[in-house]
Write an enzyme that holds these catalytic residues in place. Sequence first.
Site, mmCIF file in Angstrom:
data_model
loop_
_atom_site.group_PDB
_atom_site.id
_atom_site.type_symbol
_atom_site.label_atom_id
_atom_site.label_comp_id
_atom_site.label_asym_id
_atom_site.label_seq_id
_atom_site.Cartn_x
_atom_site.Cartn_y
_atom_site.Cartn_z
ATOM 1 N N GLN A 1 -0.429 2.661 -6.063
ATOM 2 C CA GLN A 1 -1.864 2.957 -6.051
ATOM 3 C C GLN A 1 -2.564 2.670 -7.381
ATOM 4 O O GLN A 1 -3.666 2.146 -7.409
ATOM 5 C CB GLN A 1 -2.088 4.423 -5.676
ATOM 6 C CG GLN A 1 -2.453 4.568 -4.216
ATOM 7 C CD GLN A 1 -2.515 6.007 -3.760
ATOM 8 O OE1 GLN A 1 -2.406 6.927 -4.564
ATOM 9 N NE2 GLN A 1 -2.675 6.198 -2.474
ATOM 10 N N SER B 1 -7.980 -1.830 -3.759
ATOM 11 C CA SER B 1 -8.495 -0.489 -3.444
ATOM 12 C C SER B 1 -9.582 -0.055 -4.424
ATOM 13 O O SER B 1 -10.617 0.463 -4.018
ATOM 14 C CB SER B 1 -7.381 0.557 -3.505
ATOM 15 O OG SER B 1 -6.556 0.428 -2.407
ATOM 16 N N ARG C 1 0.858 -1.197 0.000
ATOM 17 C CA ARG C 1 0.000 0.000 0.000
ATOM 18 C C ARG C 1 0.888 1.239 0.000
ATOM 19 O O ARG C 1 1.007 1.926 1.009
ATOM 20 C CB ARG C 1 -0.891 -0.021 1.222
ATOM 21 C CG ARG C 1 -1.935 -1.083 1.111
ATOM 22 C CD ARG C 1 -2.747 -1.181 2.350
ATOM 23 N NE ARG C 1 -4.032 -1.784 2.045
ATOM 24 C CZ ARG C 1 -4.959 -2.012 2.930
ATOM 25 N NH1 ARG C 1 -4.782 -1.669 4.184
ATOM 26 N NH2 ARG C 1 -6.088 -2.578 2.593
ATOM 27 N N TYR D 1 -2.652 -1.246 7.312
ATOM 28 C CA TYR D 1 -3.606 -2.237 7.807
ATOM 29 C C TYR D 1 -3.849 -2.007 9.292
ATOM 30 O O TYR D 1 -2.983 -1.502 10.005
ATOM 31 C CB TYR D 1 -3.063 -3.658 7.589
ATOM 32 C CG TYR D 1 -3.011 -4.011 6.123
ATOM 33 C CD1 TYR D 1 -4.167 -4.332 5.434
ATOM 34 C CD2 TYR D 1 -1.817 -3.973 5.422
ATOM 35 C CE1 TYR D 1 -4.143 -4.631 4.086
ATOM 36 C CE2 TYR D 1 -1.771 -4.269 4.069
ATOM 37 C CZ TYR D 1 -2.939 -4.599 3.411
ATOM 38 O OH TYR D 1 -2.922 -4.886 2.070
ATOM 39 N N ASP E 1 -3.504 -1.014 -7.698
ATOM 40 C CA ASP E 1 -4.092 -1.659 -6.537
ATOM 41 C C ASP E 1 -5.562 -2.027 -6.770
ATOM 42 O O ASP E 1 -6.478 -1.231 -6.533
ATOM 43 C CB ASP E 1 -3.946 -0.721 -5.340
ATOM 44 C CG ASP E 1 -4.260 -1.413 -4.038
ATOM 45 O OD1 ASP E 1 -4.862 -2.503 -4.076
ATOM 46 O OD2 ASP E 1 -3.912 -0.870 -2.979
HETATM 47 P P1 NAD Z 1 -9.041 -2.807 5.142
HETATM 48 O O1 NAD Z 1 -9.936 -3.324 4.077
HETATM 49 O O2 NAD Z 1 -7.867 -3.624 5.547
HETATM 50 O O3 NAD Z 1 -9.934 -2.517 6.438
HETATM 51 C C1 NAD Z 1 -11.064 -1.673 6.377
HETATM 52 C C2 NAD Z 1 -11.109 -0.744 7.551
HETATM 53 O O4 NAD Z 1 -11.503 -1.470 8.716
HETATM 54 C C3 NAD Z 1 -9.771 -0.092 7.898
HETATM 55 O O5 NAD Z 1 -9.910 1.318 7.888
HETATM 56 C C4 NAD Z 1 -9.446 -0.649 9.268
HETATM 57 O O6 NAD Z 1 -8.750 0.280 10.092
HETATM 58 C C5 NAD Z 1 -10.831 -0.918 9.823
HETATM 59 N N1 NAD Z 1 -10.855 -1.839 10.973
HETATM 60 C C6 NAD Z 1 -10.137 -2.969 11.185
HETATM 61 N N2 NAD Z 1 -10.454 -3.523 12.389
HETATM 62 C C7 NAD Z 1 -11.429 -2.736 12.929
HETATM 63 C C8 NAD Z 1 -12.174 -2.773 14.127
HETATM 64 N N3 NAD Z 1 -11.986 -3.717 15.062
HETATM 65 N N4 NAD Z 1 -13.088 -1.797 14.360
HETATM 66 C C9 NAD Z 1 -13.278 -0.819 13.435
HETATM 67 N N5 NAD Z 1 -12.605 -0.716 12.285
HETATM 68 C C10 NAD Z 1 -11.685 -1.660 12.029
HETATM 69 O O7 NAD Z 1 -8.497 -1.364 4.815
HETATM 70 P P2 NAD Z 1 -8.505 -0.500 3.485
HETATM 71 O O8 NAD Z 1 -9.835 0.091 3.321
HETATM 72 O O9 NAD Z 1 -8.020 -1.294 2.313
HETATM 73 O O10 NAD Z 1 -7.430 0.643 3.772
HETATM 74 C C11 NAD Z 1 -6.931 0.996 5.022
HETATM 75 C C12 NAD Z 1 -5.944 2.182 4.854
HETATM 76 O O11 NAD Z 1 -4.904 1.894 3.935
HETATM 77 C C13 NAD Z 1 -6.619 3.446 4.338
HETATM 78 O O12 NAD Z 1 -6.101 4.544 5.020
HETATM 79 C C14 NAD Z 1 -6.225 3.490 2.898
HETATM 80 O O13 NAD Z 1 -6.231 4.805 2.364
HETATM 81 C C15 NAD Z 1 -4.846 2.909 2.941
HETATM 82 N N6 NAD Z 1 -4.512 2.309 1.627
HETATM 83 C C16 NAD Z 1 -3.493 2.840 0.919
HETATM 84 C C17 NAD Z 1 -3.177 2.294 -0.327
HETATM 85 C C18 NAD Z 1 -2.065 2.844 -1.139
HETATM 86 O O14 NAD Z 1 -1.520 3.876 -0.780
HETATM 87 N N7 NAD Z 1 -1.691 2.196 -2.235
HETATM 88 C C19 NAD Z 1 -3.893 1.207 -0.816
HETATM 89 C C20 NAD Z 1 -4.943 0.667 -0.034
HETATM 90 C C21 NAD Z 1 -5.237 1.245 1.192
#
Ligand code: NAD
Length: 353
Positions: free
Chosen positions: A117, A123, A112, A218, A120
């Site tokens: 990006q 995402s 990530r 994560y 991905d």
């Molecule tokens: P994910 O699918 O792994 O999880 C979804 C969300 O659930 C996350 O925000 C996580 O914090 C939350 N979560 C986990 N356990 C929890 C709990 N017990 N209670 C409440 N919430 C909980 O995450 P995602 O949506 O793929 O992305 C997470 C972060 O990573 C974001 O900030 C995203 O912008 C970043 N990201 C960056 C890139 C990149 O830069 N290439 C790519 C993907 C994601």
Amino acid sequence: MKIGFIKSVGDDRCPISQKNIDKWKKQNIDVLMEDGIGSGIGLTQIEEECSRETVLSEADIIYANNFNDLSELKSLNGSKIVVSFFEPYNGKFNPEGLPANVKIFSMDMIPRTTLAQSMDVLSSMASLAGYQAVITAAVQSERYFPMMMTAAGTIKPAQTLVIGAGVAGLQAIATAKRLGSRVEAFDVRAAVKQEVESLGAKFVEVEGSKDDSAAGGYAVQQSEDYLMRQKQEIAKSAAKSDVIICTAQLRGKKAPILITKEMVEAMKFGSIIVDMASSTGGNCELSKDNEEVFHHGVKIIGNSSLFLEKIIDASELLSNNVYNYLSTMFYNGELVIPENDEILQASMIYPKY
Ligand code: NAD
């Protein structure tokens, strides 16, 4: 050099578009596509179509959205690159019996990072699924999302709770807001508070979450005490919600249970829960993956593949992500796979670098 795309079981997204076929051709790279792979997006009867067997035997790089079982890969001949989604972190990839001259890349292992990006898929699909989860809830709900003022009385705006404010969750918040709902959101990563508030939603705060800054985007597992306080806050919010969208996931682990049976029983009659974490157990105790469950007047929809609902746009994003990823394997039209490329290094699962 030939790149081949084959069909996948239960997934009609087409991973190659006409635009990207043209881009490959300009680099003197041929594209092969299994017959019918583009039928869902109207990409048919084109010269690149051939049988699955031809793609598997002639292509130097083979892409599929999924390989239901690895037996096809075990009988590949010659030096091949295979790209797909193998979920090695869920223990789903067993390299036993794979030929030594096959290199396997798993796009769900892309880091990530900012650079990654554009490749991905997780995402881009999470974003589509977040939107679709709210649309699904809006269609299936017996209540309206926006406030309605009529001569017969005023309908209050729906109350939506979004659990997990990552990529899918933020898109769900934005969609629910656009439809006129009041939205509350919750995430263990306190860093997302600002993003949630900037979308006009209320962030449900629970103090004392564990630092996740070294976890590569994560979430990390939280303490028992934190989880208990979190449950109390979620219970309060759930009881007044008409819609709950669950997106909380822990990579490679079972999803955290955040909506218990008791919480469902305390919800209003006719409420809807869309559990997007159902493939890893779900955030709601009662969720069943790919099923609808009714409990105490509440409908619980378990679906982790909502991005498959609108395959034209999903295919477009997927095909761009796949093009951007495969492009990193080439330099001036030659296949190189640079050993110092951190994205390829992180996503190559067989043999390991
Ligand atoms: P994910 O699918 O792994 O999880 C979804 C969300 O659930 C996350 O925000 C996580 O914090 C939350 N979560 C986990 N356990 C929890 C709990 N017990 N209670 C409440 N919430 C909980 O995450 P995602 O949506 O793929 O992305 C997470 C972060 O990573 C974001 O900030 C995203 O912008 C970043 N990201 C960056 C890139 C990149 O830069 N290439 C790519 C993907 C994601």
